[in-house]
Design a protein around this motif. Structure first.
Motif, PDB file in Angstrom:
ATOM      1  N   VAL A 135       0.850  -1.190   0.000  1.00 37.66           N
ATOM      2  CA  VAL A 135       0.000   0.000   0.000  1.00 37.66           C
ATOM      3  C   VAL A 135       0.885   1.240   0.000  1.00 37.66           C
ATOM      4  CG1 VAL A 135      -1.759   1.313   1.241  1.00 37.66           C
ATOM      5  CG2 VAL A 135      -1.783  -1.199   1.348  1.00 37.66           C
ATOM      6  N   THR A 136       0.539   2.215  -0.809  1.00 43.78           N
ATOM      7  CA  THR A 136       1.148   3.532  -0.699  1.00 43.78           C
ATOM      8  C   THR A 136       0.097   4.571  -1.058  1.00 43.78           C
ATOM      9  OG1 THR A 136       3.140   4.846  -1.190  1.00 43.78           O
ATOM     10  CG2 THR A 136       2.032   3.841  -3.052  1.00 43.78           C
ATOM     11  N   GLY A 137       0.495   5.837  -0.999  1.00 41.74           N
ATOM     12  CA  GLY A 137      -0.380   6.931  -1.390  1.00 41.74           C
ATOM     13  C   GLY A 137       0.335   7.826  -2.385  1.00 41.74           C
ATOM     14  N   LEU A 138      -0.372   8.775  -2.952  1.00 45.89           N
ATOM     15  CA  LEU A 138       0.222   9.654  -3.953  1.00 45.89           C
ATOM     16  C   LEU A 138       1.420  10.417  -3.394  1.00 45.89           C
ATOM     17  CD1 LEU A 138      -2.855  11.253  -5.775  1.00 45.89           C
ATOM     18  CD2 LEU A 138      -1.716   9.063  -6.215  1.00 45.89           C
ATOM     19  N   ALA A 139       1.333  10.870  -2.149  1.00 46.80           N
ATOM     20  CA  ALA A 139       2.428  11.661  -1.588  1.00 46.80           C
ATOM     21  C   ALA A 139       3.667  10.803  -1.378  1.00 46.80           C
ATOM     22  CB  ALA A 139       2.001  12.318  -0.283  1.00 46.80           C
ATOM     23  N   GLY A 167      -2.146  22.884  -4.120  1.00 39.08           N
ATOM     24  CA  GLY A 167      -3.176  23.879  -3.865  1.00 39.08           C
ATOM     25  C   GLY A 167      -3.758  23.756  -2.472  1.00 39.08           C
ATOM     26  N   GLY A 168      -4.043  24.905  -1.838  1.00 44.30           N
ATOM     27  CA  GLY A 168      -4.667  24.905  -0.518  1.00 44.30           C
ATOM     28  C   GLY A 168      -3.670  25.142   0.591  1.00 44.30           C
ATOM     29  N   ALA A 169      -3.736  26.307   1.231  1.00 47.53           N
ATOM     30  CA  ALA A 169      -2.734  26.698   2.226  1.00 47.53           C
ATOM     31  C   ALA A 169      -2.671  25.753   3.415  1.00 47.53           C
ATOM     32  CB  ALA A 169      -3.023  28.119   2.714  1.00 47.53           C
ATOM     33  N   ARG A 170      -3.787  25.155   3.800  1.00 48.52           N
ATOM     34  CA  ARG A 170      -3.786  24.286   4.981  1.00 48.52           C
ATOM     35  C   ARG A 170      -3.017  22.994   4.770  1.00 48.52           C
ATOM     36  NH1 ARG A 170      -9.684  24.761   8.023  1.00 48.52           N
ATOM     37  NH2 ARG A 170      -9.763  27.045   8.087  1.00 48.52           N
ATOM     38  N   TRP A 171      -2.733  22.657   3.506  1.00 47.52           N
ATOM     39  CA  TRP A 171      -1.968  21.441   3.240  1.00 47.52           C
ATOM     40  C   TRP A 171      -0.511  21.574   3.651  1.00 47.52           C
ATOM     41  CZ3 TRP A 171      -3.174  16.670   2.773  1.00 47.52           C
ATOM     42  CH2 TRP A 171      -4.399  16.278   2.221  1.00 47.52           C
ATOM     43  N   GLY A 172       0.010  22.808   3.791  1.00 45.03           N
ATOM     44  CA  GLY A 172       1.421  22.991   4.113  1.00 45.03           C
ATOM     45  C   GLY A 172       1.872  22.214   5.343  1.00 45.03           C
ATOM     46  N   PRO A 173       1.347  22.527   6.529  1.00 39.75           N
ATOM     47  CA  PRO A 173       1.781  21.807   7.727  1.00 39.75           C
ATOM     48  C   PRO A 173       1.389  20.338   7.716  1.00 39.75           C
ATOM     49  CG  PRO A 173      -0.027  23.330   8.236  1.00 39.75           C
ATOM     50  CD  PRO A 173       0.440  23.651   6.860  1.00 39.75           C
ATOM     51  N   MET A 174       0.288  19.987   7.063  1.00 37.71           N
ATOM     52  CA  MET A 174      -0.128  18.582   7.001  1.00 37.71           C
ATOM     53  C   MET A 174       0.876  17.763   6.205  1.00 37.71           C
ATOM     54  SD  MET A 174      -4.158  19.455   6.382  1.00 37.71           S
ATOM     55  CE  MET A 174      -4.709  17.796   6.010  1.00 37.71           C
ATOM     56  N   LEU A 175       1.339  18.312   5.077  1.00 34.94           N
ATOM     57  CA  LEU A 175       2.322  17.594   4.276  1.00 34.94           C
ATOM     58  C   LEU A 175       3.690  17.567   4.939  1.00 34.94           C
ATOM     59  CD1 LEU A 175       1.269  18.905   0.754  1.00 34.94           C
ATOM     60  CD2 LEU A 175       1.107  16.539   1.572  1.00 34.94           C
ATOM     61  N   GLN A 176       4.029  18.627   5.659  1.00 37.36           N
ATOM     62  CA  GLN A 176       5.291  18.641   6.393  1.00 37.36           C
ATOM     63  C   GLN A 176       5.308  17.532   7.434  1.00 37.36           C
ATOM     64  OE1 GLN A 176       7.866  21.139   5.687  1.00 37.36           O
ATOM     65  NE2 GLN A 176       8.975  19.454   6.658  1.00 37.36           N
ATOM     66  N   ARG A 177       4.204  17.369   8.121  1.00 33.92           N
ATOM     67  CA  ARG A 177       4.093  16.300   9.123  1.00 33.92           C
ATOM     68  C   ARG A 177       4.192  14.920   8.473  1.00 33.92           C
ATOM     69  NH1 ARG A 177      -0.861  17.455  11.239  1.00 33.92           N
ATOM     70  NH2 ARG A 177      -1.894  15.890   9.958  1.00 33.92           N
ATOM     71  N   LEU A 178       3.545  14.762   7.330  1.00 37.85           N
ATOM     72  CA  LEU A 178       3.605  13.488   6.631  1.00 37.85           C
ATOM     73  C   LEU A 178       5.031  13.166   6.197  1.00 37.85           C
ATOM     74  CD1 LEU A 178       2.129  11.060   5.338  1.00 37.85           C
ATOM     75  CD2 LEU A 178       1.849  12.474   3.287  1.00 37.85           C
ATOM     76  N   ALA A 179       5.713  14.148   5.627  1.00 39.74           N
ATOM     77  CA  ALA A 179       7.096  13.928   5.197  1.00 39.74           C
ATOM     78  C   ALA A 179       7.982  13.534   6.372  1.00 39.74           C
ATOM     79  CB  ALA A 179       7.633  15.188   4.513  1.00 39.74           C
ATOM     80  N   GLN A 180       7.763  14.172   7.512  1.00 42.32           N
ATOM     81  CA  GLN A 180       8.525  13.830   8.712  1.00 42.32           C
ATOM     82  C   GLN A 180       8.269  12.379   9.101  1.00 42.32           C
ATOM     83  OE1 GLN A 180      10.551  16.096  10.543  1.00 42.32           O
ATOM     84  NE2 GLN A 180      11.227  14.331  11.742  1.00 42.32           N
ATOM     85  N   GLY A 181       7.004  11.982   9.086  1.00 47.00           N
ATOM     86  CA  GLY A 181       6.650  10.627   9.474  1.00 47.00           C
ATOM     87  C   GLY A 181       7.170   9.576   8.519  1.00 47.00           C
ATOM     88  N   LEU A 182       7.347   9.937   7.254  1.00 51.61           N
ATOM     89  CA  LEU A 182       7.830   8.993   6.248  1.00 51.61           C
ATOM     90  C   LEU A 182       9.344   9.058   6.063  1.00 51.61           C
ATOM     91  CD1 LEU A 182       5.030   9.429   3.552  1.00 51.61           C
ATOM     92  CD2 LEU A 182       5.341   7.497   5.117  1.00 51.61           C
ATOM     93  N   GLY A 183      10.021   9.815   6.914  1.00 47.49           N
ATOM     94  CA  GLY A 183      11.474   9.889   6.837  1.00 47.49           C
ATOM     95  C   GLY A 183      11.998  10.723   5.683  1.00 47.49           C
ATOM     96  N   GLN A 184      11.176  11.672   5.196  1.00 45.53           N
ATOM     97  CA  GLN A 184      11.559  12.480   4.042  1.00 45.53           C
ATOM     98  C   GLN A 184      11.878  13.933   4.405  1.00 45.53           C
ATOM     99  OE1 GLN A 184      11.806  11.808   0.618  1.00 45.53           O
ATOM    100  NE2 GLN A 184      11.713   9.638   1.073  1.00 45.53           N
ATOM    101  N   ALA A 185      11.956  14.241   5.682  1.00 51.52           N
ATOM    102  CA  ALA A 185      12.117  15.636   6.094  1.00 51.52           C
ATOM    103  C   ALA A 185      13.410  16.256   5.576  1.00 51.52           C
ATOM    104  CB  ALA A 185      12.059  15.735   7.617  1.00 51.52           C
ATOM    105  N   GLN A 186      14.487  15.482   5.500  1.00 51.34           N
ATOM    106  CA  GLN A 186      15.759  16.032   5.029  1.00 51.34           C
ATOM    107  C   GLN A 186      15.749  16.279   3.532  1.00 51.34           C
ATOM    108  OE1 GLN A 186      18.251  17.031   7.105  1.00 51.34           O
ATOM    109  NE2 GLN A 186      16.743  16.504   8.675  1.00 51.34           N
ATOM    110  N   GLN A 187      15.037  15.449   2.786  1.00 52.39           N
ATOM    111  CA  GLN A 187      14.995  15.592   1.339  1.00 52.39           C
ATOM    112  C   GLN A 187      14.046  16.703   0.894  1.00 52.39           C
ATOM    113  OE1 GLN A 187      17.799  13.981   0.456  1.00 52.39           O
ATOM    114  NE2 GLN A 187      16.766  13.103  -1.308  1.00 52.39           N
ATOM    115  N   LEU A 188      13.010  16.947   1.701  1.00 52.65           N
ATOM    116  CA  LEU A 188      12.016  17.966   1.350  1.00 52.65           C
ATOM    117  C   LEU A 188      12.525  19.351   1.760  1.00 52.65           C
ATOM    118  CD1 LEU A 188       9.225  18.921   0.415  1.00 52.65           C
ATOM    119  CD2 LEU A 188       8.340  18.291   2.687  1.00 52.65           C
ATOM    120  N   ALA A 189      12.789  20.191   0.752  1.00 53.61           N
ATOM    121  CA  ALA A 189      13.350  21.513   1.023  1.00 53.61           C
ATOM    122  C   ALA A 189      12.288  22.541   1.360  1.00 53.61           C
ATOM    123  CB  ALA A 189      14.159  21.987  -0.177  1.00 53.61           C
ATOM    124  N   GLY A 190      11.063  22.341   0.887  1.00 51.22           N
ATOM    125  CA  GLY A 190      10.021  23.320   1.166  1.00 51.22           C
ATOM    126  C   GLY A 190       8.718  22.956   0.477  1.00 51.22           C
TER     127      GLY A 190
END
Length: 251
Positions: A97-101, A119-142
């Motif tokens: 199982v995976t998701g689009l992100a 699109g959608g300003a509220r997605w910013g912190p939600m996606l940041q949290r997801l990236a952190q949980g998936l171990g992608q925080a270092q690769q994601l620049a912004g």
């Protein structure tokens, strides 16, 4: 033929149709794509509340899909750039199982550090949290969110292309990344439309999901039975049948 189940966690039939078309085209004729739509929730996932309900709707749609006579899936793709219910479904499913992100993160990281445009300003912190949980925080620049939501962008593709191309160029210049993800089920196909105007690879999250489905390996045989380790109360009959109480009775 390989079977891919795509779950649209929102209630929009038009988004499901878009997912079906683009995932099937990218996956090819040797993969049979079946897209199902959430039976409850929101037509667009735009905040924490709709995201939380979408996670439940994802599990429900999966359980309902397994209850039909359609072929059992070989893999499951959550068709939302945010992956609601990802970990819960991965825990319960006997197939990958995976998701689009997550799929887009993996594909973008092959190029180096990356940014997200969505699109959608509220997605910013939600996606940041997801990236952190998936171990992608270092690769994601912004994360660059544009004011219109994904649904609004999809409704006016001509205006959306210009806006998204500029956002991708801004992310490339300001963050110095090697790739940018254009995230959102409703934005399927737009990455190729803006690529000529962007100096770095633009990753389409929907196409990335299809590519993941082609690469994923089967899980070990001990994961052969789907089910929830929960004795549910008040959920759909399909979820109840996959719960602890059912397995205890049938064992």
């Amino acid at each position: 033929m390989r079977q891919l189940l795509v779950i649209n966690p929102n209630t929009s039939a038009s988004v499901s149709a878009l997912l079906q078309t683009h995932v099937q085209q990218a996956a090819g004729s040797h993969v049979q794509v079946r897209t199902v739509t959430a039976r409850f929730g929101s037509p667009y996932i735009a905040d924490e509340a709709s995201f939380a309900v979408a996670a439940h709707a994802t599990l429900d749609a999966w359980a309902h899909a397994l209850s039909t006579e359609a072929p059992a899936p070989d893999a499951v793709l959550i068709g939302c750039f945010g992956d609601p219910g990802l970990m819960a479904l991965r825990e319960s499913s006997p197939v990958p199982v995976t998701g689009l992100a997550e799929a887009a993160f993996i594909e973008a990281a092959r190029h180096g550090r990356y940014a997200i445009v969505t699109g959608g300003a509220r997605w910013g912190p939600m996606l940041q949290r997801l990236a952190q949980g998936l171990g992608q925080a270092q690769q994601l620049a912004g994360i660059h969110t544009v004011a219109p939501t994904g649904a609004q962008l999809a409704a006016d593709p001509v205006a959306a292309r210009a806006l998204l191309a500029q956002a991708c160029r801004d992310a490339s210049r300001q963050l110095g990344v090697q790739a940018v993800i254009l995230g959102g089920a409703g934005l399927a196909g737009m990455a190729s439309a803006v690529q000529a105007d962007v100096p770095i690879p633009v990753i389409d999250s929907v196409i990335a999901g299809a590519h993941w489905a082609l690469r994923c390996a089967p899980l070990p045989p001990e994961r052969s039975t789907p089910g929830f380790n929960v004795a549910w109360q008040g959920v759909s009959p399909e979820m109840t049948l996959l719960g602890v109480a059912h397995h205890a009775r049938s064992g």
